[in-house]
Write a protein that holds these residues in place. Structure first.
Motif, PDB file in Angstrom:
ATOM      1  N   TRP A 170       0.673  -1.225   0.147  1.00 21.32           N
ATOM      2  CA  TRP A 170       0.111  -0.196   0.030  1.00 21.32           C
ATOM      3  C   TRP A 170       1.057   1.414  -0.213  1.00 21.32           C
ATOM      4  O   TRP A 170       0.698   2.392   0.798  1.00 21.32           O
TER       5      TRP A 170
ATOM      6  N   THR C 376      -4.508  11.069   1.442  1.00 17.94           N
ATOM      7  CA  THR C 376      -3.545   9.954   1.484  1.00 17.94           C
ATOM      8  C   THR C 376      -3.977   8.578   0.444  1.00 17.94           C
ATOM      9  O   THR C 376      -4.765   8.869  -0.148  1.00 17.94           O
ATOM     10  N   THR C 378      -5.056   5.895   1.026  1.00 18.37           N
ATOM     11  CA  THR C 378      -6.343   5.332   1.535  1.00 18.37           C
ATOM     12  C   THR C 378      -7.687   6.078   1.297  1.00 18.37           C
ATOM     13  O   THR C 378      -8.641   5.866   0.817  1.00 18.37           O
ATOM     14  N   PHE C 381      -8.483   6.047  -2.451  1.00 20.89           N
ATOM     15  CA  PHE C 381      -8.905   4.851  -2.667  1.00 20.89           C
ATOM     16  C   PHE C 381     -10.475   4.687  -2.158  1.00 20.89           C
ATOM     17  O   PHE C 381     -11.183   4.677  -3.108  1.00 20.89           O
ATOM     18  N   ILE C 382     -10.603   5.302  -1.118  1.00 20.19           N
ATOM     19  CA  ILE C 382     -12.100   5.200  -0.349  1.00 20.19           C
ATOM     20  C   ILE C 382     -12.864   6.338  -1.416  1.00 20.19           C
ATOM     21  O   ILE C 382     -14.048   6.106  -1.826  1.00 20.19           O
TER      22      ILE C 382
END
Ligand code: ADP
Ligand code: ADP
Ligand code: ADP
Lengths: 500, 112, 500, 500, 112, 112
Positions: A170, C376, C378, C381-382
C-alpha cells in the motif's frame, strides 16, 4: 588536501561544479566532518544544522529521495598525503532540486504515455477479434488497469522492490517521500501492461470471472516476482539475475521482464483454454476468424507506438539527454519491424497483410527494449528488421504447426520477439561479443520462460478447475458480450458473423 | 420453378454452401435477418436498464430451383441445418413464374 | 544584521541557496535599499540598474511574471537588533528562470492532456448514443472547443481572473508577458470541458443553434463567474468563496468548479428539454436506448483518464515533485471507482455492465479532484470507491425515480460525484476533522448548485422560447445528423435502429 | 578591463549570471587566453585541461552539442581602453546542462505529439473515404511512417541538414553526440507528415506499390531538398531561401515547407491519377462519395489538433517560456478556422457540414504555422478565420471548377491554406508592413509550388509509366482492401456501398 | 399457406411483435431494407457536394401463416403500422406451397 | 399482381431507380444481400491464414407490380443491370395475391 566525492545517489548524475574544488584543512591532525562539510559546500546546504542532526533526517535508503530530504556524500580528504574518506550529510543544491524535478516530470510523462498503451491494446485486441466479443475485450482491458493498479499498490510493488527492512505494501514508506510516487506510477503501468498482453492470447473464450482472477495474480505476484529478480535494485530490492555470471542479466526496458513474461503467460493460457470453436478444422487446418474492425486495430497499434516513447525512454526515470537517443532507437526498430514484416508476409502470402504489418512494428519495438539504451543505429535497425520477419513466421508456426490459437499473435509478438531482443543484446548491445554475456541473457530468458510458463500453467489450471476458465459453447457462439456483460457492442448495426 | 427460402443459423452457412454445391446447386442468395420464434431471446442490460432482445440473428437463404430439384434441396437443407436445438429454422417453398439471367437474357430453367 | 526574505511570487518555491546568508551592514544608521540589495544578491541580478529603475519595470501584478521581468522581494535586515523590512527589486536568477521555464512546460503539457479530453468526451458521448446522432455529437464537441476558446478569450478569462485594474478581455495585459499564455491555455481547456460535460445530458434531441447559444453563454459567463468566486486569486481576481468561514471553500482541481457546475447545468438542460422520444414508456418505466458503439465509448473513457493526468496534476501549474503524488492519487481513485462501479452494478443487475464501469472510473476521478493534492493513498482509494458505487445508484435513481433522461449519465458522474468529492475533502483532505471545513465545503457545493442550476434553467428556458432548444419530433426520429447537418455518419453501413 | 561575451551556441539563450562580471587583468600587456578564461569562469568549467586541449574536443559544429562536449565562447576584454576579443573554450555550467536537458525533453515530447498526427491523418483519411478502402488507407499511413523513418534516416536528413564537411547519412556524425537525436526525431516526424498529407489526395485508387515508391522519394528527396533551402541552417546546412532579398523567406513551422509542399504534391498526384470512378458525372458534375465513418474522422481531427501542439511550439526545439505563446496562437487559429469554416459552409450550403468544419480547424492551424511565433492574438484569430473560410471555397472550387478529385481536401487544407498562412506573415507577422517581406514570402511560395508540383508531376508520371500508379477498374470498384491487401476492414458488418 | 410480407417503419417493430403475439403469431422473420416510394427522401451534403438520398430505412416482416389466419394478421399489421403519414408501408400476400421445421422435420401447418 | 425480385450489382442501384421511375414504377424495396453463383469470389488472407470468400455483395430489388407492367419492368431491369460480365444477376417473378397500402387501407392495384 585534495577532495574527491563519491555520490550516494546514482540518479544525481549532474556535476555540481559550483562546489567542486581543492582546499586545505590547515594543520588538520584530526578530520572533523563538520569542518570538511563547511569547506566543501556553501553553508545553506546545511540549513544551520549539525551533521548529526542532518543524518537523523536521512531517508531509509537513497531511493526514497525527495527535494527536501538530505543526502549522504563521501568526500575524500587528502591530509598530509594520506587519503581519508569523510561522510558528509547535506541538503540538495538548487540545481540538484531542478534535476530532481526534471526526473519527476519526465518519469510521470513517460508513465502517462505507457498508460495510454492500455487503450492501444484494447483497440488492437478488439479490432483483431469478432464484434460479438468487443465489450468483453474492453472490459478486460479496463479491469486490467483497475485491478492492476490496486493489486500492484497493495502487494506487487512490495514484492518487486522492497528491501529487507521496510514495507512497501500500500505504498508503505514510499508514500512518505516524493520520489516514490513517480517511480510507483511508472512501475504500476508496466505491471498492468503485462496483464494486458496475456488478454490477447485467451481472447473470445475466457470467462470474465476467471479473467479477473488471473489478472490479480499476475499483477500482484507473477510479474512482480520476476521483476524483483531482474530489476529489484531499482529501488530497495536486489535481484539475483542482476549479477548473473558476473555480467548480470541485462534487460533495460523489459523485452523479457514485461513482454516475454506476458507472452509466455499467454502461451500457458492459450494451451490450457484451447482454441476457439471453429479455429481449427477437424483435420487441424487453421481457419481464419477475421477481426471485425481493422482500422480500429491499426490505430491501436499507433497508440502503442506512442506509448513506447514512454516505455523505453522513460525507463531511465532520469531527466537527461539520453532519453532522445532511446526514443530514436525505439523508432528505428519499430519502423524496421514494420518493413520486415510487410516484406516477409508479402513474399510468403503474396499480399501485404495489415495484421502482420502491425504485429511487425510492435515486434520491432518489443525486441529493442532490452538493448535500446546501448545499441547503435544499425543495431536498432537489424534488431527491428529481424523481429519483423520473425514475428510473421512465428505466428504461422504457432498456428499451423503447434495448433495453438492466439487470436492477436501476442505469443509471437511479445514472447518470441521479446526473447529475440534479449538475445540480440549480446550481439548488438555490448562493445565486444562475450560468450558470458550471451549465456547470461539465455539464462535470463530461460528463467523467465520457466517462471512465467510454469506459474501460468498452474494458475490457469487452478482457475479451470475451480471458478472455471472458459465460457460455455453456447455463450462462445453467441458472443461473450451478451453472455458475460449482458449487452451488445454495436446496437443499431446489424452484425452478422458467419463464423461460429 | 420454385423458390426455397430457408431461415438457418448463421454458422451453418459455409457447410450449407458446400453440401448444396455437391447436389448441383450452384446459385443462391443470402441475407442477414433477425428471427423471432420459439427460441427465446435474452435479457440485456444497458447502464442499469434491463431490456428484452427477442430477435435473433439468422441467415435467410433464397434458392430458385427447378421443380424436380426442389425436394432434394429441401432434404439437404434440412439435414445440414439440423442441430436438434430450438431455433434451427424453417424452410418455405414458394412458386416462381419465371427466372431471367440478366447477363445473357436466358430465361427459365437455364437461367438459374 | 540578519536577513530573511519573503517572496512576492508564490510560485517561485525554490530555495535560492546561492544568495541566502547572513551579513552585516557595518555601521548602518540608515538602511539604503541599494546597499542591501547589492549585499544580498550578485550584481548581475540588477543589470546595472538602480532600484528605482527596476521598480518601474515591475509587472502589474506578480501574476504577470516572465523570465525577463523583475520581481519584488522583501528582505528583513537586522540593524543593531532592530528588524527592518526592506523591499528590493531585482531580476531573476538563472535557477529561477529554469524553474519558470519548467512551470511553463509542465502547464502546457498538462493543458494538451486536458485538451484531448475533448476527443474523449466526444467518443464517450457518441458511443453511448445512437448512430443517427453521431455527427451531431461530434459537431457539438468540436464547437464546444472552438467556441470555448474564442468566448473564453474574449470574455470569460476576464470575468474569471481580472483584478480591478486591468482588462483581460482578448487576453489584455496578459499578452504582454509570457506567463499569461500557459495559464490562459490551461484555464481555457478547463472552460471548454465544462461546456462539453453539459452536452451529454441533452444529447440526441437538442437543436444545433440552441446548442451553440448555450455553449457561448457557459464558456463566456456561467463557468467564469463561479470560477472567479472559487479560483479568482490564481491570477488577479479574489473570489469570495476562497475565504469562506475563515477556512475557505477548497476545490483544488475542480470537483465542483468544473464538474458539478457542468453536471448541474446538464440537469437544468435535461429538465427543460425533456426526455428523448421513447425513453420512458407511457407508465414512466425507463427504456434502454443502447449506445451504438461501446468500444468507441470505452476508448473515449481511456482518453479521458489520460486527460486527467493533466487535469489534476497540472492544476498546480508548477514544475515540482508534487505533480507525481497528484497523478498517483488520481490513478488510484480512478481504479477504485472502476472497481466500485463494476461491483455495484454486478451485484444489483447481475451483469458487469460496461457503461457503468466506465462511468465508475470517471466518477472516481471526478470525485478526487477536490482533495487530490492532500489526500492519502487510503483516502484516494475510498473517495474513488464510494464514487464508483454512488454513480451506479445515482444513474438508476435519476432515471427510474426522477424520470430524467441523461443519455450518458453526466449528471451523476459530474454533478453528484463532484459533490461527493467536494464533501469528502472534509473527511480525507484535512489533518483533523473540522465542522467548519465541512460547512465551507457544503456552502460551496450549495452555491455551485444554485448558481449553475439557476442560471442553467434561465438559459435553457430563454433558448427554448426564442431560437428553440429541441428539434422536431420527425427530426429526432430520423436522427439529428440528417436534419441538422445534412449527412450520415456511417454511409455504406446499414444502420438500423429499432428505437424511435 | 571590461568583459562582454558573445555566445557561439544560439540555443543557450540563458544568461549565465553567476559568471558575469567586471574584472581587471592587472598589468596585462599581452592577453593570455588561459588567464582570461580562469578569471571569467570558475575553474571546474575547464576540468583541469588547457585551452588547447579543450579546443581539440570541440564538436564539428555548434549544432552537435552535448552536455559533455565543450563550447567556444568569445569574451571581449578591455585592456587599457583597447577592446580585445579572446576566444575561450570551456565545458558547460550546470545551468547550461539543465537547459540542454530541457531542450532535449521538450523536443522529444513535441516529436511524440507530431508522431501521433500519423494516427490522426489515418483516421481522418479513412473516415472520409469508403469502407472498402479502409485497410489500404491504414497501410499507407503505417508505411509512410516506417518508410519515412528509414528513408529520412538513410538519405533525407543528410540532404536537408548536412554542411559541406560531414556526412549525415544514416545519422552519420550526429550519432556521436546527443543533440542529434532529438533534432533528428523531430525532423523525421515532420518528413513523414509531408508524405502522409499526399496520401489523402490520391486515396481510393492508388496501387500500393506505386504508393510505396512515391513515399520513398518524397521522404528521401523531395521534402528534404526544399527543406534544405528553407531550414538547412537549423543544423549544418545553409538554405538559399533563408537569406532571400535580405529579409529571408520566413516559415517558422512549415506552412509552406511541410504543408504546401505536401498539398502541391497531392495536386500533382490527383491530376496524374485522375478522379475516382463515379466522382464526376458524364457532364462533369461532381458527385458526393461520402466517407464511411465520420466520427472516426473527427476524432482523427482532434488527434491532429493535439499533434499541432507539438508541431508548432516544438519547432523552437528550445525549452523556454515561448512555447506557451506559440501553443496559444495555434489554438486560437484552429478555433477561428473551425468557426470560419462552419459559418461559410452553413451560409453557402445551408447546413453546418462536419467535413468542412474539420477541414476548417485544420486549415486554421496549417495557416498559422508560418507566423505563429510572432503573431498577436488578433493576428492569429484573423489568419485562422480566413483560412477556415478559404478552405471551404477552395474545396468547392477545386472540385466543381477544376474537376480535380481530392477525397479529403488536402490540396485545399495544406496547399492553399499553407500558402495563405505564408503570405499572412507579411501582414500579421512583422512590426511594419514591408513590400520586400511580402515578395520574399511570395517567392518562397512560388519556389515551393514549382518544386513540389514539378517534381510531383515527374514522379507520378514516372510511376504511372513504370510500376503503375492506379489499380484496375475492377479492383477500384471492389475496393483496394481486397485487391491490394487481400482482406476486408469490417468482417462481420455488412458493408453496402451503393457508389461504384 | 400464405406468406405475408410487410414493409413497415422501423420503430413499429416492438409494438408489432407484441400485437401479433396476442393474436397467436409466434414466429416471424425481420430484415432491414430500404424503401423507395411516395415518401420523399432528403438532400444530404458532403463536403460541399449535395446529393439526394431516396432510399429510406424500413423493416420487412415476413410471416408464413395458415390461410385462415392470414386475414387477421393483415388486419393487425395494418392497424399497428398505421400512423397516417406517407411511408407507413405496404403489405403483400404471396402463396406458399410448403413449410418445414428443420429441427423436427415437421411440415405444413404444424411447422410454423 | 407479380413480385419481381432482381439480384443486381450494388452500383447499378441509382441508375435502376431512375430508369424504373421513367416507366412509371414509383415504389420498390431494396435489400443488401450476398450472392453465390458462377461469379467466383476471392481468396482473402488474414494474419497468415488464407480463406475463400464466396459470397459477393449484391442488392436485391423487390417490386410488386401489376401483371401488365411486369414484362416491361423485367425488360428494363435486364437492360439496365446488364454489364455483360458474370455476376450481373438474376430476375425472378413470383405470383402475389394481394397488396395493401397501410396508410390508406387500399388494396389491390391501387395499393402499389
Ligand atoms: N411463422 C413464421 N414465419 C416466418 N418465419 C418464421 C416463422 N416461424 C419461425 N420463423 C423463423 O424461424 C426461426 C426459428 O424458429 P423458432 O420457432 O425459434 O425455432 P424452431 O425453428 O426450432 O421451431 C425464427 O427465428 C424465425 O426467423
Ligand atoms: N411497388 C412496390 N413494390 C415494393 N415495395 C414498395 C412498393 N411501393 C412501395 N413499397 C415500399 O413501401 C414503402 C412505403 O411506400 P410509400 O410509397 O413511400 O408510402 P405509402 O406506403 O404511404 O404509400 C416504400 O418505402 C417501399 O419500401
Ligand atoms: N439459383 C439461384 N437462386 C437464387 N439466387 C441465385 C441463383 N443463382 C444465382 N443467384 C444470384 O444471382 C447472382 C449472380 O449469379 P452468378 O451465377 O454469379 O452470375 P450470372 O447471373 O451472371 O449467371 C448470385 O450472386 C446470386 O445472388
Amino acid at each position: 588536501m585534495k577532495v574527491t566525492r563519491t555520490w550516494s545517489i546514482p540518479l544525481l548524475v549532474l556535476l555540481l561544479s559550483t562546489v567542486f574544488g581543492m582546499f586545505n584543512l590547515v594543520g588538520a591532525g584530526d578530520v572533523v566532518p563538520e569542518e570538511v562539510a563547511q569547506s566543501v559546500f556553501p553553508a545553506e546546504l546545511f540549513q544551520g544544522k549539525t551533521q548529526a542532526e542532518i543524518q537523523k533526517e536521512l531517508p531509509i535508503s537513497g531511493a526514497y529521495r525527495d527535494e527536501t530530504s538530505p543526502v549522504e556524500e563521501t568526500v575524500t580528504v587528502d591530509v598530509g598525503g594520506a587519503e581519508k574518506k569523510v561522510t558528509i550529510f547535506r541538503y540538495l543544491t538548487d540545481i540538484e532540486i531542478m534535476q530532481y524535478r526534471g526526473d519527476v516530470l519526465w518519469t510521470c510523462i513517460a508513465a502517462f504515455l505507457v498508460f495510454i498503451m492500455q487503450a492501444g491494446f484494447a483497440m488492437l485486441e478488439a479490432g483483431f477479434t469478432r464484434a460479438k466479443n468487443a465489450i468483453n475485450i474492453m472490459m478486460k482491458n479496463i479491469m486490467d488497469f483497475c485491478i492492476g493498479t490496486i493489486a500492484f499498490l497493495a502487494i506487487g510493488f512490495h514484492i518487486m522492490f522492497a528491501g529487507p527492512d521496510e514495507s512497501l505494501f500500500w505504498l508503505g514508506s514510499t508514500a512518505a517521500t516524493q520520489w516514490g510516487f513517480p517511480f510507483w506510477l511508472f512501475q504500476c503501468v508496466f505491471a498492468a501492461t503485462t496483464a494486458t498482453i496475456v488478454s490477447g492470447g485467451v481472447a473470445e473464450r475466457t470467462k470474465f470471472t476467471g479473467y479477473l482472477a488471473y489478472s490479480v495474480v499476475i499483477c500482484a505476484f507473477i510479474y512482480p516476482v520476476f521483476g524483483s529478480w531482474a530489476w529489484g535494485s531499482l529501488l530497495d530490492g536486489s535481484g539475483w539475475l542482476e549479477g548473473l555470471l558476473g555480467v548480470g542479466f541485462y534487460d533495460f526496458a523489459g523485452s523479457t521482464v514485461v513482454h516475454s513474461i506476458g507472452g509466455w503467460l499467454a502461451l500457458a493460457g492459450a494451451l490450457v483454454i484451447g482454441p476457439r470453436i471453429g479455429k481449427f478444422a477437424k483435420d487441424g487446418t487453421p481457419k481464419a476468424l477475421p477481426g471485425h474492425n481493422l482500422p480500429f486495430a491499426v490505430i491501436g497499434g499507433f497508440v502503442l507506438w506512442l506509448g513506447w516513447f514512454g516505455f523505453n525512454p522513460g525507463s531511465t526515470t532520469t531527466f537527461d539527454g539520453n532519453l532522445a537517443r532511446i526514443a530514436v532507437m525505439t523508432n528505428i526498430a519499430g519502423a524496421a519491424g514494420g518493413l520486415g514484416a510487410i516484406a516477409a508476409i508479402w513474399a510468403y502470402m503474396k499480399k501485404p497483410d495489415v495484421g502482420m504489418t502491425v504485429n511487425g512494428f510492435l515486434a520491432g519495438m518489443v525486441a529493442i527494449c532490452t538493448a535500446v539504451d546501448v545499441v547503435t543505429v544499425t543495431g536498432a535497425f537489424i534488431i527491428g528488421l529481424v523481429a519483423g520477419v520473425l514475428v510473421v513466421f512465428s505466428v504461422i508456426f504457432i498456428e499451423r504447426s503447434l495448433k495453438i490459437d492466439d487470436p492477436v499473435g501476442c505469443i509471437s509478438v511479445h514472447g518470441v520477439c521479446g526473447a529475440w531482443g534479449t538475445i540480440a543484446y549480446a550481439f548488438f548491445g555490448v562493445e565486444e561479443f562475450s560468450i558470458t554475456v550471451l549465456f547470461a541473457q539465455l539464462i535470463g530468458i530461460g528463467v523467465g520462460f520457466v517462471w512465467a510458463f510454469g506459474t501460468g500453467l498452474v494458475l490457469f489450471l487452478a482457475i479451470k478447475y475451480t471458478i472455471g476458465l472458459r465460457v460455455t459453447k453456447a455463450e462462445e457462439e453467441e458472443g461473450l458480450d451478451i453472455g458475460e456483460h449482458g449487452g451488445e457492442a454495436y446496437t443499431g448495426f446489424p452484425v452478422h458473423d458467419l463464423t461460429p | 420453378m420454385k423458390k426455397i427460402e430457408a431461415i438457418i443459423k448463421p454458422f451453418k452457412v459455409d457447410e450449407m454452401k458446400e453440401e448444396l454445391s455437391k447436389i448441383g446447386i450452384n446459385g443462391m442468395t443470402l441475407s442477414e435477418v433477425k428471427g423471432f420464434g420459439r427460441q427465446k431471446g435474452h435479457k440485456e442490460v444497458y447502464r442499469g436498464a434491463e431490456y428484452q432482445v427477442d430477435f435473433i440473428p439468422k441467415v435467410k437463404l433464397e434458392i430458385i430451383i427447378d421443380d424436380e430439384m426442389s425436394g432434394k434441396a429441401v432434404e439437404t437443407i434440412k439435414t445440414v441445418a439440423n442441430t436438434g436445438k430450438i431455433g434451427d429454422g424453417k424452410i418455405f417453398v414458394l412458386p416462381v413464374e419465371t427466372a431471367v439471367r440478366i447477363r445473357t437474357g436466358e430465361s427459365g430453367g437455364s437461367a438459374i
